[in-house]
Design a protein around this motif. Sequence first.
Motif, PDB file in Angstrom:
ATOM      1  N   ALA A  14      12.221  10.780 -15.826  1.00 30.85           N
ATOM      2  CA  ALA A  14      12.041   9.368 -16.178  1.00 30.85           C
ATOM      3  C   ALA A  14      10.993   8.694 -15.308  1.00 30.85           C
ATOM      4  CB  ALA A  14      13.378   8.634 -16.046  1.00 30.85           C
ATOM      5  N   ALA A  15      10.903   9.090 -14.062  1.00 31.33           N
ATOM      6  CA  ALA A  15       9.919   8.512 -13.144  1.00 31.33           C
ATOM      7  C   ALA A  15       9.315   9.634 -12.330  1.00 31.33           C
ATOM      8  CB  ALA A  15      10.587   7.486 -12.229  1.00 31.33           C
ATOM      9  N   LEU A  16       8.085   9.380 -11.855  1.00 32.69           N
ATOM     10  CA  LEU A  16       7.362  10.414 -11.110  1.00 32.69           C
ATOM     11  C   LEU A  16       6.551   9.749 -10.007  1.00 32.69           C
ATOM     12  CD1 LEU A  16       6.698  13.509 -11.185  1.00 32.69           C
ATOM     13  CD2 LEU A  16       4.646  12.869 -12.471  1.00 32.69           C
ATOM     14  N   THR A  17       6.627  10.287  -8.805  1.00 34.70           N
ATOM     15  CA  THR A  17       5.895   9.725  -7.679  1.00 34.70           C
ATOM     16  C   THR A  17       4.909  10.743  -7.131  1.00 34.70           C
ATOM     17  OG1 THR A  17       7.458  10.511  -6.007  1.00 34.70           O
ATOM     18  CG2 THR A  17       7.921   8.363  -7.045  1.00 34.70           C
ATOM     19  N   LEU A  18       3.922  10.238  -6.368  1.00 31.19           N
ATOM     20  CA  LEU A  18       2.964  11.127  -5.721  1.00 31.19           C
ATOM     21  C   LEU A  18       3.652  12.078  -4.760  1.00 31.19           C
ATOM     22  CD1 LEU A  18      -0.127   8.899  -4.839  1.00 31.19           C
ATOM     23  CD2 LEU A  18      -0.069  10.810  -6.426  1.00 31.19           C
ATOM     24  N   ALA A  19       4.656  11.584  -4.067  1.00 32.81           N
ATOM     25  CA  ALA A  19       5.383  12.436  -3.119  1.00 32.81           C
ATOM     26  C   ALA A  19       5.994  13.628  -3.843  1.00 32.81           C
ATOM     27  CB  ALA A  19       6.464  11.627  -2.407  1.00 32.81           C
ATOM     28  N   GLU A  20       6.553  13.393  -5.037  1.00 36.92           N
ATOM     29  CA  GLU A  20       7.128  14.494  -5.804  1.00 36.92           C
ATOM     30  C   GLU A  20       6.049  15.483  -6.232  1.00 36.92           C
ATOM     31  OE1 GLU A  20      10.825  13.222  -8.395  1.00 36.92           O
ATOM     32  OE2 GLU A  20       9.189  11.793  -8.636  1.00 36.92           O
ATOM     33  N   VAL A  21       4.928  14.952  -6.686  1.00 38.20           N
ATOM     34  CA  VAL A  21       3.841  15.826  -7.121  1.00 38.20           C
ATOM     35  C   VAL A  21       3.372  16.704  -5.964  1.00 38.20           C
ATOM     36  CG1 VAL A  21       1.450  15.878  -7.934  1.00 38.20           C
ATOM     37  CG2 VAL A  21       3.075  14.292  -8.970  1.00 38.20           C
ATOM     38  N   GLY A  22       3.226  16.092  -4.793  1.00 37.18           N
ATOM     39  CA  GLY A  22       2.791  16.859  -3.627  1.00 37.18           C
ATOM     40  C   GLY A  22       3.777  17.956  -3.260  1.00 37.18           C
ATOM     41  N   ALA A  23       5.047  17.702  -3.457  1.00 37.10           N
ATOM     42  CA  ALA A  23       6.079  18.683  -3.097  1.00 37.10           C
ATOM     43  C   ALA A  23       6.210  19.805  -4.121  1.00 37.10           C
ATOM     44  CB  ALA A  23       7.420  17.975  -2.936  1.00 37.10           C
ATOM     45  N   LEU A  24       5.623  19.612  -5.319  1.00 36.93           N
ATOM     46  CA  LEU A  24       5.776  20.597  -6.387  1.00 36.93           C
ATOM     47  C   LEU A  24       4.634  21.607  -6.442  1.00 36.93           C
ATOM     48  CD1 LEU A  24       7.033  18.200  -9.203  1.00 36.93           C
ATOM     49  CD2 LEU A  24       8.382  19.903  -7.964  1.00 36.93           C
ATOM     50  N   GLY A  25       3.719  21.535  -5.475  1.00 38.81           N
ATOM     51  CA  GLY A  25       2.572  22.446  -5.461  1.00 38.81           C
ATOM     52  C   GLY A  25       1.365  21.796  -6.106  1.00 38.81           C
ATOM     53  N   LEU A  26       0.651  20.975  -5.352  1.00 37.15           N
ATOM     54  CA  LEU A  26      -0.450  20.173  -5.876  1.00 37.15           C
ATOM     55  C   LEU A  26      -1.683  21.038  -6.161  1.00 37.15           C
ATOM     56  CD1 LEU A  26      -1.875  17.462  -6.505  1.00 37.15           C
ATOM     57  CD2 LEU A  26      -2.353  17.274  -4.045  1.00 37.15           C
ATOM     58  N   ILE A  27      -2.166  20.947  -7.378  1.00 38.78           N
ATOM     59  CA  ILE A  27      -3.460  21.524  -7.757  1.00 38.78           C
ATOM     60  C   ILE A  27      -4.410  20.340  -7.898  1.00 38.78           C
ATOM     61  CG2 ILE A  27      -4.731  22.880  -9.451  1.00 38.78           C
ATOM     62  CD1 ILE A  27      -1.997  24.083 -10.302  1.00 38.78           C
ATOM     63  N   ALA A  28      -5.312  20.183  -6.949  1.00 41.68           N
ATOM     64  CA  ALA A  28      -6.147  18.979  -6.864  1.00 41.68           C
ATOM     65  C   ALA A  28      -7.601  19.290  -7.192  1.00 41.68           C
ATOM     66  CB  ALA A  28      -6.056  18.373  -5.472  1.00 41.68           C
ATOM     67  N   LEU A  29      -8.308  18.275  -7.651  1.00 41.02           N
ATOM     68  CA  LEU A  29      -9.750  18.388  -7.813  1.00 41.02           C
ATOM     69  C   LEU A  29     -10.417  18.199  -6.460  1.00 41.02           C
ATOM     70  CD1 LEU A  29     -10.271  16.297 -11.074  1.00 41.02           C
ATOM     71  CD2 LEU A  29     -10.092  18.779 -10.838  1.00 41.02           C
ATOM     72  N   SER A  30     -11.596  18.762  -6.311  1.00 34.61           N
ATOM     73  CA  SER A  30     -12.341  18.632  -5.064  1.00 34.61           C
ATOM     74  C   SER A  30     -12.620  17.159  -4.762  1.00 34.61           C
ATOM     75  CB  SER A  30     -13.668  19.380  -5.188  1.00 34.61           C
ATOM     76  OG  SER A  30     -14.548  19.001  -4.155  1.00 34.61           O
ATOM     77  N   PRO A  31     -12.532  16.759  -3.491  1.00 38.40           N
ATOM     78  CA  PRO A  31     -12.869  15.374  -3.121  1.00 38.40           C
ATOM     79  C   PRO A  31     -14.323  15.011  -3.396  1.00 38.40           C
ATOM     80  CG  PRO A  31     -11.581  16.428  -1.387  1.00 38.40           C
ATOM     81  CD  PRO A  31     -11.970  17.512  -2.355  1.00 38.40           C
ATOM     82  N   ALA A  32     -15.154  16.008  -3.717  1.00 34.15           N
ATOM     83  CA  ALA A  32     -16.529  15.714  -4.117  1.00 34.15           C
ATOM     84  C   ALA A  32     -16.585  15.053  -5.491  1.00 34.15           C
ATOM     85  CB  ALA A  32     -17.360  16.991  -4.118  1.00 34.15           C
ATOM     86  N   LEU A  33     -15.483  15.170  -6.267  1.00 29.46           N
ATOM     87  CA  LEU A  33     -15.379  14.532  -7.578  1.00 29.46           C
ATOM     88  C   LEU A  33     -14.633  13.212  -7.447  1.00 29.46           C
ATOM     89  CD1 LEU A  33     -14.306  17.664  -9.647  1.00 29.46           C
ATOM     90  CD2 LEU A  33     -16.602  16.689  -9.472  1.00 29.46           C
ATOM     91  N   PRO A  34     -14.985  12.195  -8.240  1.00 28.80           N
ATOM     92  CA  PRO A  34     -14.307  10.897  -8.117  1.00 28.80           C
ATOM     93  C   PRO A  34     -12.787  10.999  -8.219  1.00 28.80           C
ATOM     94  CG  PRO A  34     -16.249  10.672  -9.501  1.00 28.80           C
ATOM     95  CD  PRO A  34     -16.095  12.139  -9.219  1.00 28.80           C
ATOM     96  N   ALA A  35     -12.273  11.791  -9.170  1.00 31.82           N
ATOM     97  CA  ALA A  35     -10.822  11.899  -9.326  1.00 31.82           C
ATOM     98  C   ALA A  35     -10.198  12.639  -8.149  1.00 31.82           C
ATOM     99  CB  ALA A  35     -10.481  12.606 -10.635  1.00 31.82           C
TER     100      ALA A  35
END
Length: 308
Positions: free
Chosen positions: A181-202
């Motif tokens: 029902a709800a989702l937080t950044l903390a949860e996403v980070g704990a679930l194994g974050l697949i992130a874009l490079s900081p060289a990209l805006p996102a």
Amino acid sequence: MLSRRELLLLRAMYQQGTVTAAAHSIHMTQPAASALLKDMETRLGFALFSRENRRLHLTSQGRALIPEVLNALTGMEAVDRLAGDIRKGASDRLSIGAVAVASSMLLPQALVTVRRAYPGITFAVRAGSGLEIVEMAVDHRIDLGIVIGSSAPNARVRKEALAAVSLFAIFHPGHPRAQAAALTLAEVGALGLIALSPALPAGLATQQAFQAQGLDYRPLMEVAQSFTACELAGQQLGVAVVESLGARYAQRMGLVARHLQTMDDAALSLVSPRDRPLEGAGLCLRDALRAGVAELARPGWQDGRGAA
């Protein structure tokens, strides 16, 4: 002034790394290429290459020339293609720059619309970062560009914001948190974050969002393309965080896209040379891209917990 043949040799040396391979790639003999390099260095007044372990390496002066060498040859090749198109009767040509995710998610259908209206038109599509595409517009290497981000204003470029850009978490549909029902950044980070490079805006926005909430930013994986991040999430290797267009790609894959937050000071935008107004096919492409963005942003999809 360097000739086209000399520019071609410099590019080949940059790409191939040896005189023999570079000469072969542009149909020169090795002795002729060596002599031409030596003549260039004499006329330029500085060394382009240094020899280490029997291989030639670009000097700092040589490396400084390479970006302009590549740009010069790109421009020459574009002129050649345009001249060929004109000889064949295809005088209408559009040059377009686009960040990778926009070139896949927005551009194809827009080009279909333009081709229907202008059957004889030809296209040149160039990829790059937002900053690179703005520079292409400044240099008149493109008629229209699609960028994501908040690049600094440039007096020589016309910029039109099309839509705000948000961050989305991408889940495999079988993930236990996909329908939460709800989702937080903390949860996403704990679930194994697949992130874009900081060289990209996102990617930079993701990093800043974690830091703003006092969270540790420790991606499980960091990648350079939204498509790659979504594919990895689809293999259940973690939860990806991508921008709006990447989220739409994920939904087409049958993945779940969950809205996290709007990116501050960033937008999906069109850029074009300010001193060269759009007309004809260029206007048609602009309108088609506007319509495409409106379709992608139709109400209801951003809270999507499944395919659109």
